[in-house]
Design an enzyme around this catalytic site. Structure first.
Site, PDB file in Angstrom:
ATOM      1  N   LYS A   1      23.012 -46.194  65.974  1.00 60.70           N
ATOM      2  CA  LYS A   1      22.708 -44.874  65.397  1.00 60.70           C
ATOM      3  C   LYS A   1      22.907 -44.880  63.881  1.00 60.70           C
ATOM      4  O   LYS A   1      22.132 -44.270  63.139  1.00 60.70           O
ATOM      5  CB  LYS A   1      23.609 -43.818  66.048  1.00 60.70           C
ATOM      6  CG  LYS A   1      23.284 -42.391  65.711  1.00 60.70           C
ATOM      7  CD  LYS A   1      21.943 -41.910  66.236  1.00 60.70           C
ATOM      8  CE  LYS A   1      21.932 -41.605  67.684  1.00 60.70           C
ATOM      9  NZ  LYS A   1      20.669 -40.953  68.129  1.00 60.70           N
TER      10      LYS A   1
ATOM     11  N   ASP B   1      14.245 -43.260  68.163  1.00 58.09           N
ATOM     12  CA  ASP B   1      15.257 -42.248  67.803  1.00 58.09           C
ATOM     13  C   ASP B   1      14.675 -40.945  67.273  1.00 58.09           C
ATOM     14  O   ASP B   1      14.194 -40.849  66.136  1.00 58.09           O
ATOM     15  CB  ASP B   1      16.241 -42.824  66.750  1.00 58.09           C
ATOM     16  CG  ASP B   1      17.627 -42.201  66.874  1.00 58.09           C
ATOM     17  OD1 ASP B   1      18.478 -42.467  66.025  1.00 58.09           O
ATOM     18  OD2 ASP B   1      17.832 -41.422  67.826  1.00 58.09           O
TER      19      ASP B   1
ATOM     20  N   LYS C   1      26.214 -29.617  67.601  1.00 53.90           N
ATOM     21  CA  LYS C   1      26.681 -30.593  66.608  1.00 53.90           C
ATOM     22  C   LYS C   1      26.883 -29.906  65.270  1.00 53.90           C
ATOM     23  O   LYS C   1      26.065 -29.090  64.849  1.00 53.90           O
ATOM     24  CB  LYS C   1      25.626 -31.698  66.465  1.00 53.90           C
ATOM     25  CG  LYS C   1      25.940 -32.728  65.406  1.00 53.90           C
ATOM     26  CD  LYS C   1      24.793 -33.633  65.144  1.00 53.90           C
ATOM     27  CE  LYS C   1      23.648 -32.974  64.440  1.00 53.90           C
ATOM     28  NZ  LYS C   1      22.380 -33.671  64.772  1.00 53.90           N
TER      29      LYS C   1
ATOM     30  N   LYS D   1      13.400 -40.835  63.547  1.00 50.92           N
ATOM     31  CA  LYS D   1      14.222 -41.297  62.439  1.00 50.92           C
ATOM     32  C   LYS D   1      13.742 -42.665  61.966  1.00 50.92           C
ATOM     33  O   LYS D   1      12.823 -43.234  62.495  1.00 50.92           O
ATOM     34  CB  LYS D   1      15.684 -41.399  62.884  1.00 50.92           C
ATOM     35  CG  LYS D   1      16.358 -40.068  63.192  1.00 50.92           C
ATOM     36  CD  LYS D   1      17.853 -40.267  63.334  1.00 50.92           C
ATOM     37  CE  LYS D   1      18.589 -39.039  63.755  1.00 50.92           C
ATOM     38  NZ  LYS D   1      18.697 -38.925  65.220  1.00 50.92           N
TER      39      LYS D   1
END
Ligand SMILES: NC(=O)c1ccc[n+]([C@@H]2O[C@H](COP(=O)([O-])OP(=O)(O)OC[C@H]3O[C@@H](n4cnc5c(N)ncnc54)[C@H](O)[C@@H]3O)[C@@H](O)[C@H]2O)c1
Ligand SMILES: O=P([O-])([O-])O[C@@H]1[C@@H](O)[C@H](O)[C@@H](O)[C@H](O)[C@@H]1O
Length: 545
Positions: free
Chosen positions: A353, A304, A394, A466
């Site tokens: 996520k 990620d 976003k 991440k």
């Protein structure tokens, strides 16, 4: 230029501990640390030897999910840089760049000049790094749309730039891919018109053939494969299915439903000796996959990409807690309108996520037993909503509440418009460039005979990914995960067995630049600048003999 504080050409270290040949850099490096037993601290030093190949291989980049927002933005961005395409917007003329890439847009402190002032250099002047303009790019997608129309579908880049790149990109057609509907959101089925048929074994062989043919047709020395396809649900870790390398290979032979498309790609990459990077949060690297990477010594990295909201969180949580402010509540909300957001609107893919985005504060909290008891951690909430109108732009909104001196409260609220793909594309580039560098490095203890490769699961990439550290109560599938391999350059960092996962952004960044310095025999960044604190040092400072 003398005294400019910047080195604009390849660095050359003059030291008996650093040897440059035409093909490699040998660096004899004293690795210092401290060993703790009880309250007794003993300084340690291990003399290591790093060997870095200097020749840059002709490298291919294969993207899984090539037709997505990240895949098309990265491909178009590299093409624009390669062709030096400029474009107009209402602000005026724009030039191509690699902003957001630490390998292309960041410098590191190398040392001090005669005036004891710091001198900096670009990372690619410290050790040879791939030039992204030289990458040969192709990939797979379950959508048959060519890269020109996929770029238009993504709605990320300015029209005047798209217009100039379209003719090149429309000739790029993605290979058909592995599509198993239950692994991603059902709403993705409407784009799945480019799918391989057959058993998992047959599809594995098809993927391997794609890789072989591409490598041969482009006469490539190396290939790096990046999953930038949709987020999958977690795979259950099942003894006898995916818990060992042999069981995983057998499960594929048996067409097991428990093997995800992303794990199938990882197995194909490993068997074709291609570095594999997982840019999404699912647990692609089931234990059997990691064992396979170790068996064939093929670098893997995951999970990620860490692009915007999570990167800020890793900095802010580090700043607050390491300023002695007791972070007690973190709420991370964002909405986005791209296809990623559409896929994440399903509970199972969102869960992948959510875990990945939640783990980033674990290590900074665990490191502070002064403020947090062993089972204590801040409230932490992650919300993602799909709002088609905002597209790839976003909107992230975060609130951090900390306890401060004498019963006070500090609240930090922020709004962060993260252009998701424009932030993620250079991160993918860095992952590829750093992963390729790692494949050119061998290391040994000075007293050992043989050099060895770096561990296949490299934590060097921690800055860009991440952290999937599994917070309490996460799906048991993670809890059973016997060894945490966190390449912490992604949200979900993978480290070799028994290694700690570092989420704090600055230690991660200095892990990279200190590693670069070690490759050329320079001491790690210590930030001490004693020359400006101990006057006598300015008199007798001599080059390290
Ligand atoms: N800032 C970011 O954009 C960011 C940050 C971190 C992680 N990610 C992750 O990166 C991934 C891609 O993000 P995106 O915005 O490009 O998403 P996207 O939906 O635009 O692109 C994903 C692409 O993958 C394709 N695809 C789906 N399943 C596939 C399969 N099995 N094989 C081949 N192709 C397949 C889809 O058709 C689509 O074209 C997502 O998983 C996302 O969570 C993105
Ligand atoms: O910006 P960031 O926290 O690194 O991560 C992003 C999330 O905020 C976003 O919701 C998701 O769609 C992207 O794939 C990416 O994961």
């Amino acid at each position: 230029m003398a005294g400019s504080g910047f080195i604009g050409e390849e660095i050359r270290v003059e030291s008996p501990d650093v040897i440059y040949t035409d093909t490699e850099i040998l660096s004899y490096y004293n690795y210092h640390d401290s060993h703790i037993r009880g309250n007794v601290v003993t300084p340690t030093m291990e003399r290591l030897v790093f060997k870095t190949q200097r020749q840059l291989p002709k490298t291919g980049l294969l993207l899984v999910g090539w037709g997505g927002n990240n895949g098309t933005t990265l491909t178009a961005g590299i093409l624009a840089n390669k062709l030096n395409v400029t474009w107009n917007t209402k602000e005026g003329l724009n030039h191509p760049n690699y902003l957001g890439s630490i390998c292309k847009s960041v410098t590191m402190r190398v040392g001090i000049d005669d005036r004891f002032m710091p001198v900096y250099a670009p990372l690619n002047n410290v050790v040879p790094l791939l030039n992204p303009n030289d990458l040969e790019i192709w990939g797979w997608d379950i959508s048959s749309v060519n890269m020109g129309d996929a770029m238009r579908r993504a709605k990320v880049l300015d029209w005047d730039l798209q217009r100039q790149l379209y003719s090149n990109l429309k000739e790029m057609l993605p290979w058909p891919s592995v599509y198993i509907p239950e692994w991603i959101a059902a709403n993705q089925s409407d784009r799945a018109d480019n799918c391989l048929k057959g058993t998992k074994k047959e599809m594995l062989n098809a993927l391997r053939q794609n890789i072989k043919d591409y490598k041969n047709s482009r006469r490539l020395d190396k290939v790096v494969i990046v999953w930038t396809a949709n987020t999958e649900k977690f795979a259950l870790i099942k003894p006898g299915v995916n818990d060992t390398a042999d069981n995983l290979l057998r499960a594929i032979e048996n067409n097991s439903p428990d093997i995800s498309p992303s794990t199938l790609f990882a197995v194909a990459s490993i068997l074709e000796s291609c570095t594999y990077i997982n840019g999404s949060p699912q647990n692609t690297f089931v234990p059997g996959c990691i064992e396979l990477s170790e068996r064939y010594h093929v670098l893997i990295a995951g999970d990620d990409f860490k692009s915007g909201q999570t990167k800020i969180k890793s900095v802010l949580s580090d700043f607050l807690i390491n300023s002695g402010l007791k972070l007690q509540s973190v709420v991370s909300y964002n909405h986005l309108g791209n296809n990623d957001g559409k896929n994440l609107s399903a509970p199972e893919t969102f869960r992948s996520k959510e875990i990945s985005k939640s783990g980033v504060i674990d290590d900074v909290v665990r490191a502070n037993r002064l403020m947090y008891k062993s089972n204590e951690s801040p409230d932490h909430c992650v919300v993602i909503k799909y709002v088609p109108y905002v597209g790839d732009s976003k909107r992230a909104m975060d609130e951090y509440i900390s306890e401060i001196f004498m019963g006070g409260r500090n609240t930090i609220s922020m709004h962060n418009t993260c252009e998701d793909s424009l932030l993620a594309a250079p991160i993918i580039l860095d992952l590829v460039i750093l992963a390729e560098l790692c494949t050119r490095i061998q290391v040994k203890r000075d007293k050992d005979e043989e050099f060895t490769k770096m561990h296949p699961v490299m934590s060097l990439l921690s800055f860009l990914l991440k952290s999937p550290q599994v917070p309490p109560g996460s799906p048991v599938v993670h809890m059973l995960f016997p060894q945490r391999y966190a390449i912490t350059l992604l949200k979900s960092p993978q480290v070799p067995p028994g290694s700690p996962v570092v989420h704090m952004l600055f230690p991660q960044r200095y892990a990279i630049t200190n590693f670069f310095k070690a490759l050329i025999g320079l001491p790690p960044e210590n930030f001490m600048m004693l020359e400006h604190k101990v006057p006598s040092l300015r008199m007798c400072k001599t080059v390290n003999a």
